[in-house]
Design a protein around this motif. Structure first.
Motif, PDB file in Angstrom:
ATOM      1  N   ALA A 264      17.741  41.842  12.265  1.00 19.28           N
ATOM      2  CA  ALA A 264      16.883  41.327  13.330  1.00 19.28           C
ATOM      3  C   ALA A 264      15.432  41.238  12.869  1.00 19.28           C
ATOM      4  CB  ALA A 264      16.997  42.211  14.574  1.00 19.28           C
ATOM      5  N   ILE A 265      14.986  42.204  12.092  1.00 21.21           N
ATOM      6  CA  ILE A 265      13.616  42.181  11.562  1.00 21.21           C
ATOM      7  C   ILE A 265      13.436  40.978  10.648  1.00 21.21           C
ATOM      8  CG2 ILE A 265      11.990  43.368  10.029  1.00 21.21           C
ATOM      9  CD1 ILE A 265      13.205  46.033  11.162  1.00 21.21           C
ATOM     10  N   ILE A 266      14.399  40.766   9.765  1.00 22.33           N
ATOM     11  CA  ILE A 266      14.316  39.634   8.836  1.00 22.33           C
ATOM     12  C   ILE A 266      14.404  38.313   9.585  1.00 22.33           C
ATOM     13  CG2 ILE A 266      15.495  38.490   6.919  1.00 22.33           C
ATOM     14  CD1 ILE A 266      16.215  41.359   5.912  1.00 22.33           C
ATOM     15  N   GLU A 267      15.275  38.219  10.573  1.00 22.88           N
ATOM     16  CA  GLU A 267      15.382  36.995  11.382  1.00 22.88           C
ATOM     17  C   GLU A 267      14.072  36.697  12.103  1.00 22.88           C
ATOM     18  OE1 GLU A 267      18.639  36.580  14.158  1.00 22.88           O
ATOM     19  OE2 GLU A 267      19.995  37.537  12.720  1.00 22.88           O
ATOM     20  N   TYR A 268      13.495  37.719  12.714  1.00 22.37           N
ATOM     21  CA  TYR A 268      12.236  37.534  13.438  1.00 22.37           C
ATOM     22  C   TYR A 268      11.147  37.059  12.479  1.00 22.37           C
ATOM     23  CZ  TYR A 268       8.258  38.284  16.464  1.00 22.37           C
ATOM     24  OH  TYR A 268       7.124  38.094  17.209  1.00 22.37           O
ATOM     25  N   ARG A 269      11.061  37.699  11.331  1.00 25.97           N
ATOM     26  CA  ARG A 269      10.052  37.349  10.325  1.00 25.97           C
ATOM     27  C   ARG A 269      10.247  35.921   9.835  1.00 25.97           C
ATOM     28  NH1 ARG A 269      10.703  41.331   5.617  1.00 25.97           N
ATOM     29  NH2 ARG A 269      12.268  39.848   4.927  1.00 25.97           N
ATOM     30  N   THR A 270      11.487  35.510   9.651  1.00 25.99           N
ATOM     31  CA  THR A 270      11.785  34.152   9.190  1.00 25.99           C
ATOM     32  C   THR A 270      11.412  33.118  10.252  1.00 25.99           C
ATOM     33  OG1 THR A 270      13.577  34.980   7.797  1.00 25.99           O
ATOM     34  CG2 THR A 270      13.620  32.644   8.331  1.00 25.99           C
ATOM     35  N   ALA A 271      11.717  33.418  11.501  1.00 25.84           N
ATOM     36  CA  ALA A 271      11.461  32.475  12.589  1.00 25.84           C
ATOM     37  C   ALA A 271       9.999  32.410  13.002  1.00 25.84           C
ATOM     38  CB  ALA A 271      12.307  32.847  13.809  1.00 25.84           C
ATOM     39  N   ASN A 272       9.283  33.527  12.893  1.00 29.18           N
ATOM     40  CA  ASN A 272       7.921  33.608  13.441  1.00 29.18           C
ATOM     41  C   ASN A 272       6.820  33.805  12.416  1.00 29.18           C
ATOM     42  OD1 ASN A 272       8.581  33.666  16.434  1.00 29.18           O
ATOM     43  ND2 ASN A 272       9.885  35.285  15.642  1.00 29.18           N
ATOM     44  N   GLY A 273       7.177  33.917  11.154  1.00 30.44           N
ATOM     45  CA  GLY A 273       6.176  34.148  10.126  1.00 30.44           C
ATOM     46  C   GLY A 273       5.926  35.633   9.945  1.00 30.44           C
TER      47      GLY A 273
ATOM     48  N   THR B 269       7.817  41.879   3.347  1.00 25.40           N
ATOM     49  CA  THR B 269       8.497  41.549   2.095  1.00 25.40           C
ATOM     50  C   THR B 269       9.781  42.352   1.880  1.00 25.40           C
ATOM     51  OG1 THR B 269       7.158  43.153   0.868  1.00 25.40           O
ATOM     52  CG2 THR B 269       6.355  40.865   0.942  1.00 25.40           C
ATOM     53  N   ALA B 270      10.021  43.353   2.711  1.00 24.89           N
ATOM     54  CA  ALA B 270      11.183  44.227   2.527  1.00 24.89           C
ATOM     55  C   ALA B 270      12.481  43.474   2.754  1.00 24.89           C
ATOM     56  CB  ALA B 270      11.099  45.405   3.486  1.00 24.89           C
ATOM     57  N   GLY B 271      13.466  43.793   1.954  1.00 31.18           N
ATOM     58  CA  GLY B 271      14.787  43.200   2.095  1.00 31.18           C
ATOM     59  C   GLY B 271      15.678  44.039   3.007  1.00 31.18           C
ATOM     60  N   GLN B 272      16.869  43.559   3.213  1.00 36.46           N
ATOM     61  CA  GLN B 272      17.848  44.206   4.088  1.00 36.46           C
ATOM     62  C   GLN B 272      18.060  45.677   3.711  1.00 36.46           C
ATOM     63  OE1 GLN B 272      19.678  42.538   6.628  1.00 36.46           O
ATOM     64  NE2 GLN B 272      20.970  44.268   7.152  1.00 36.46           N
ATOM     65  N   GLU B 273      18.326  45.939   2.450  1.00 33.46           N
ATOM     66  CA  GLU B 273      18.623  47.311   2.017  1.00 33.46           C
ATOM     67  C   GLU B 273      17.422  48.224   2.169  1.00 33.46           C
ATOM     68  OE1 GLU B 273      20.401  47.419  -1.848  1.00 33.46           O
ATOM     69  OE2 GLU B 273      22.085  46.167  -1.234  1.00 33.46           O
ATOM     70  N   GLN B 274      16.236  47.723   1.873  1.00 30.19           N
ATOM     71  CA  GLN B 274      15.031  48.537   2.023  1.00 30.19           C
ATOM     72  C   GLN B 274      14.807  48.899   3.486  1.00 30.19           C
ATOM     73  OE1 GLN B 274      12.616  45.568   0.017  1.00 30.19           O
ATOM     74  NE2 GLN B 274      11.929  47.156  -1.407  1.00 30.19           N
ATOM     75  N   LEU B 275      14.987  47.935   4.365  1.00 31.11           N
ATOM     76  CA  LEU B 275      14.800  48.194   5.789  1.00 31.11           C
ATOM     77  C   LEU B 275      15.850  49.177   6.303  1.00 31.11           C
ATOM     78  CD1 LEU B 275      13.963  44.559   6.893  1.00 31.11           C
ATOM     79  CD2 LEU B 275      12.389  46.516   6.927  1.00 31.11           C
ATOM     80  N   GLN B 276      17.080  49.026   5.853  1.00 30.52           N
ATOM     81  CA  GLN B 276      18.150  49.924   6.279  1.00 30.52           C
ATOM     82  C   GLN B 276      17.925  51.354   5.813  1.00 30.52           C
ATOM     83  OE1 GLN B 276      21.612  46.668   5.831  1.00 30.52           O
ATOM     84  NE2 GLN B 276      22.307  48.756   5.683  1.00 30.52           N
TER      85      GLN B 276
ATOM     86  N   PRO C  98      14.718  55.474   8.621  1.00 26.80           N
ATOM     87  CA  PRO C  98      15.443  56.194   9.670  1.00 26.80           C
ATOM     88  C   PRO C  98      15.513  55.382  10.959  1.00 26.80           C
ATOM     89  CG  PRO C  98      13.434  57.382   9.016  1.00 26.80           C
ATOM     90  CD  PRO C  98      13.526  56.150   8.182  1.00 26.80           C
ATOM     91  N   GLY C  99      16.701  55.282  11.519  1.00 28.41           N
ATOM     92  CA  GLY C  99      16.878  54.566  12.777  1.00 28.41           C
ATOM     93  C   GLY C  99      17.074  53.070  12.629  1.00 28.41           C
ATOM     94  N   ILE C 100      17.061  52.571  11.400  1.00 27.54           N
ATOM     95  CA  ILE C 100      17.249  51.138  11.161  1.00 27.54           C
ATOM     96  C   ILE C 100      18.572  50.936  10.431  1.00 27.54           C
ATOM     97  CG2 ILE C 100      16.340  49.039  10.083  1.00 27.54           C
ATOM     98  CD1 ILE C 100      14.561  50.104  12.321  1.00 27.54           C
ATOM     99  N   GLY C 101      19.522  50.371  11.140  1.00 30.71           N
ATOM    100  CA  GLY C 101      20.816  50.073  10.545  1.00 30.71           C
ATOM    101  C   GLY C 101      20.895  48.603  10.168  1.00 30.71           C
ATOM    102  N   PRO C 102      22.076  48.138   9.825  1.00 33.13           N
ATOM    103  CA  PRO C 102      22.242  46.742   9.405  1.00 33.13           C
ATOM    104  C   PRO C 102      21.796  45.729  10.461  1.00 33.13           C
ATOM    105  CG  PRO C 102      24.220  47.998   8.899  1.00 33.13           C
ATOM    106  CD  PRO C 102      23.319  48.895   9.698  1.00 33.13           C
ATOM    107  N   ALA C 103      22.122  45.970  11.727  1.00 31.59           N
ATOM    108  CA  ALA C 103      21.773  45.011  12.786  1.00 31.59           C
ATOM    109  C   ALA C 103      20.265  44.926  12.995  1.00 31.59           C
ATOM    110  CB  ALA C 103      22.467  45.380  14.091  1.00 31.59           C
ATOM    111  N   LYS C 104      19.596  46.065  13.041  1.00 34.73           N
ATOM    112  CA  LYS C 104      18.136  46.049  13.239  1.00 34.73           C
ATOM    113  C   LYS C 104      17.422  45.474  12.020  1.00 34.73           C
ATOM    114  CE  LYS C 104      17.766  49.754  16.612  1.00 34.73           C
ATOM    115  NZ  LYS C 104      17.265  51.110  16.886  1.00 34.73           N
ATOM    116  N   ALA C 105      17.905  45.799  10.832  1.00 29.35           N
ATOM    117  CA  ALA C 105      17.304  45.237   9.618  1.00 29.35           C
ATOM    118  C   ALA C 105      17.437  43.716   9.628  1.00 29.35           C
ATOM    119  CB  ALA C 105      17.962  45.832   8.376  1.00 29.35           C
TER     120      ALA C 105
END
Length: 86
Positions: A46-55, A27-34, A37-44
């Protein structure tokens, strides 16, 4: 005076509990994921994209399936993440 003290203590307690709560990666959004530690805009993103595509993620370990999230990153975040409401 006592009301103010009790209100202040309540707010501090709520803040402390919230700070210790694990972040739900389903349920975390972009800003929460960012904020992790170690999670920048691109990784955040990617997490949201993966979650959207795969559930939703079934476990925190599923985060390793996201491009750019390796074992070292996952191990460092494991205690701060969840897949269910706390």
């Amino acid at each position: 005076m006592l009301k103010t003290l009790l209100l202040t203590l309540t707010i501090l307690l709520f803040s402390a509990v919230t700070a210790w709560a694990a972040l739900n990666i389903n349920t975390a959004g972009q800003e929460q994921l960012q904020a992790l530690p170690g999670i920048g805009p691109a990784k955040a993103a990617a997490i949201i994209e993966y979650r959207t595509a795969n559930g939703p993620f079934n476990s925190v370990d599923d985060l390793a399936k996201v491009k750019g999230i390796g074992a070292k990153t996952l191990d460092g975040l494991r205690n701060d993440l969840s897949v269910a409401d706390q």
